[in-house]
Design a protein around this motif. Structure first.
Motif, PDB file in Angstrom:
ATOM      1  N   ARG A  84      -5.752  17.172  12.853  1.00  0.00           N
ATOM      2  CA  ARG A  84      -4.396  16.938  13.354  1.00  0.00           C
ATOM      3  C   ARG A  84      -3.694  15.834  12.546  1.00  0.00           C
ATOM      4  NH1 ARG A  84      -1.127  17.970  17.162  1.00  0.00           N
ATOM      5  NH2 ARG A  84       0.237  16.300  17.808  1.00  0.00           N
ATOM      6  N   LEU A  85      -4.432  14.766  12.266  1.00  0.00           N
ATOM      7  CA  LEU A  85      -3.865  13.677  11.454  1.00  0.00           C
ATOM      8  C   LEU A  85      -3.439  14.210  10.091  1.00  0.00           C
ATOM      9  CD1 LEU A  85      -6.133  10.541  11.906  1.00  0.00           C
ATOM     10  CD2 LEU A  85      -3.690  10.713  12.326  1.00  0.00           C
ATOM     11  N   ASN A  86      -4.316  15.061   9.534  1.00  0.00           N
ATOM     12  CA  ASN A  86      -4.022  15.635   8.236  1.00  0.00           C
ATOM     13  C   ASN A  86      -2.749  16.476   8.279  1.00  0.00           C
ATOM     14  OD1 ASN A  86      -4.725  15.876   5.616  1.00  0.00           O
ATOM     15  ND2 ASN A  86      -5.911  17.751   5.903  1.00  0.00           N
ATOM     16  N   SER A  87      -2.610  17.258   9.358  1.00  0.00           N
ATOM     17  CA  SER A  87      -1.425  18.122   9.398  1.00  0.00           C
ATOM     18  C   SER A  87      -0.156  17.294   9.632  1.00  0.00           C
ATOM     19  CB  SER A  87      -1.613  19.281  10.383  1.00  0.00           C
ATOM     20  OG  SER A  87      -1.024  19.025  11.604  1.00  0.00           O
ATOM     21  N   ILE A  88      -0.251  16.206  10.413  1.00  0.00           N
ATOM     22  CA  ILE A  88       0.930  15.337  10.577  1.00  0.00           C
ATOM     23  C   ILE A  88       1.316  14.727   9.220  1.00  0.00           C
ATOM     24  CG2 ILE A  88       1.864  13.255  11.688  1.00  0.00           C
ATOM     25  CD1 ILE A  88      -0.020  13.781  14.037  1.00  0.00           C
TER      26      ILE A  88
END
Ligand code: ADP
Length: 255
Positions: A84-88
């Motif tokens: 999720r952090l990566n996609s943000i």
């Protein structure tokens, strides 16, 4: 900045200049406020998964060695939140790039590019995406990469928020080529419609967190479309489905 006190004669040229100057200060202040809010929202969005990762790491440290169930749960949660952090981070980069206008525009065969994109996403998601294009040879004044980027955002949403087949309609409306992505999914409540292009806006945070949404997709799409003279409109009815229509300037003679 300080505003100029308006104690001058109304017909005075200086008075008019002061008015213009003060209006500029108001606009700058509004821009700074927006930027501040954006940084605040972005930090908040980044902090949420980090907090989850931290608490699972603490749990693993205490009980992970002795309990295989806790170990599995902890590892799954940490890898979900890292994704999720990566996609943000990726979406934030895409948002920053969406404001860059240095790319070239050229005539793009809209139906053709819709078919290629639909095929690719349909294969990777194992879902049906059909393309209807009744008028052949409609050329949009755009950039292929940006066109595909926006279309993928809309198709991702249509697939995420609906279990049914998704359709793309390519058509024309006066001076515009239109590309409409249609789904028959959850739809969007009326009160949320005016906010969809706001950064990080999600209709139901609890529900959309599970679907991996960041609330940045539509603001990126909106920014790209308005940067090159196009438009984006959303019609939706809760429980029935959603139509998102992209408008591109039409190329009259693409030869
Ligand atoms: P997200 O990454 O959360 O999908 P978007 O900016 O793309 O962010 O969309 C904002 C919100 O609008 C979503 O969280 C979702 O609630 C709603 N939304 C967008 N597209 C659709 C759709 N096709 N059907 C239902 N809801 C949608």
């Amino acid at each position: 900045f300080e505003k100029i006190p308006l104690a001058l004669n109304h017909h005075d040229e200086l008075y008019q200049m002061a008015l213009t100057f003060n209006a500029m200060i108001d606009r700058l202040e509004a821009m700074f406020k927006k930027q501040e809010q954006f940084i605040y929202d972005a930090s908040h969005e980044l902090k949420t998964p980090l907090t989850v990762i931290e608490s699972y790491a603490a749990m693993l440290r205490r009980w992970g060695k002795d309990d295989p169930e806790i170990l599995a749960e902890g590892i799954a949660a940490i890898s979900d939140e890292s994704r999720r952090l990566n996609s943000i981070a990726e979406q934030l980069l895409a948002l920053a790039r969406s404001e860059d206008v240095s790319y070239e525009l050229q005539p793009v065969d809209a139906a053709n590019l819709c078919r290629q994109t639909a095929k690719r996403l349909s294969q990777s998601s194992n879902r049906s995406i059909s393309v209807k294009a009744e008028t052949p040879g409609l050329y949009a004044w755009t950039n292929e990469e940006k066109f595909v980027q926006v279309l993928v955002i809309l198709l991702d949403n249509a697939l995420k928020y609906s279990r049914f087949p998704v359709q793309i309609e390519v058509g024309s409306d006066n001076d515009f080529v239109t590309v409409t992505v249609i789904d028959h999914g959850t739809g969007i409540p009326k009160e949320d419609l005016p906010h969809l292009f706001e950064r990080f806006y999600r209709v139901d945070k609890a529900r959309t967190r599970g679907t991996g949404g960041t609330g940045l997709g539509l603001s990126i799409a909106h920014s790209i479309m308005t940067q090159h003279g196009g438009g984006i409109k959303i019609e939706s009815e809760e429980g029935k489905g959603t139509r998102v229509c992209l408008q591109f300037k039409k190329v009259v003679d693409a030869s």
